[in-house]
Design an enzyme around this catalytic site. Sequence first.
Site, short mmCIF file in Angstrom:
data_model
loop_
_atom_site.label_atom_id
_atom_site.label_comp_id
_atom_site.label_asym_id
_atom_site.label_seq_id
_atom_site.Cartn_x
_atom_site.Cartn_y
_atom_site.Cartn_z
N ASP A 13 0.84 -1.19 0.00
CA ASP A 13 0.00 0.00 0.00
C ASP A 13 0.89 1.25 0.00
O ASP A 13 2.09 1.18 0.28
CB ASP A 13 -0.90 -0.05 1.24
CG ASP A 13 -1.79 1.17 1.37
OD1 ASP A 13 -2.49 1.51 0.39
OD2 ASP A 13 -1.79 1.79 2.45
N ASP A 15 -0.35 5.22 0.88
CA ASP A 15 -0.65 6.19 1.94
C ASP A 15 -0.72 5.50 3.30
O ASP A 15 -1.47 4.54 3.49
CB ASP A 15 -2.00 6.88 1.67
CG ASP A 15 -2.00 7.66 0.37
OD1 ASP A 15 -1.17 8.57 0.24
OD2 ASP A 15 -2.83 7.35 -0.51
N ASP A 176 -1.69 -0.56 6.08
CA ASP A 176 -1.81 0.11 7.38
C ASP A 176 -3.24 0.14 7.89
O ASP A 176 -3.49 0.66 8.98
CB ASP A 176 -1.30 1.55 7.28
CG ASP A 176 -2.23 2.43 6.46
OD1 ASP A 176 -2.49 2.09 5.28
OD2 ASP A 176 -2.72 3.44 6.98
#
Length: 229
Positions: A13, A15, A176
Site C-alpha cells: 500500500d 498512503d 496500514d
Amino acid sequence: MTSFSNIKALIIDLDGTMLHTAPDFMVAINRMREELQLAPLDEITITHFVGQGSENLITRVLSHDFEKDEVERHFAFAMQRYQHHYLAINGDYSELYPEVIEGLTQLKHSGYRLTCVTNKPMAFTEPLLSKKGLRQFFEVVYGGDSFPRKKPDPLPLTEACRFFDLAPSQVLAIGDSSNDAKAARAAGCPVLVVPYGYNHGEAVQTIESDGIVASLFEVAQLLVKQRTI
C-alpha cells in the site's frame, strides 16, 4: 506469526504504509475548503477520512459541515478543486516513513517481486512514487481508478496476483488499514500491517491480520530469515 516461507511477491500500500501523505491531503483539502468559505480541518481529522479513495475522502470532508443534500450539491466543485490543488502540491509536504527505502531495497535484492496497490488515483500515484524515489522498485502500480472496484474489494489484489502469475498464498500484502487486510483476506493473500499509518483513526490491533511489523525493513528481514530456515 504465520510462516511466510513460500512468499514470492509483495503487494504494498502507499498512503500510511510507505508515505506519510496526510500533510499533502491537509493542504489540498483546506485550499479547497477555503474556496467554499469553510474553516480548515486539522491533520488528525483528515487522516480519519483517508483510505477509501478520493470520492469517499471528499464526501466525508464535506459531510463535516454539510447535510447530505448539500454534500451532493457541492461535490463536483469540491472534487475538481481538490484535485487541482492536490496535483499542484503532490508530494511537497509528504514524507517517507522510516526504513521504507531500506526495506524495498532488501526485498528487491532478495529476489521478491513488488507491486504497489493503492486507492489513490493514478494521476496522483505515479508522480508521487517517482518524486519520492519509489517507482523504481515496482514492476507494476495499480491505483484506485485502475479497476472498477478498489480496496477493500479484493479485485486489485487478485489482479496483482494474476500479473505475477502466482497463487494468492504466495503474495504477501502489506498495509496500514482494515481496507488492506479485508482486501487481502478476500483475495486469499496473507497480510501484515504497520502500526504507524492511518486506519481510519482506529487502533491497528483491531485489524484482522497475520501480524504487525514495525517497518518494511522488518518485513524484508522476516521474509529472508524464514526463507533460509
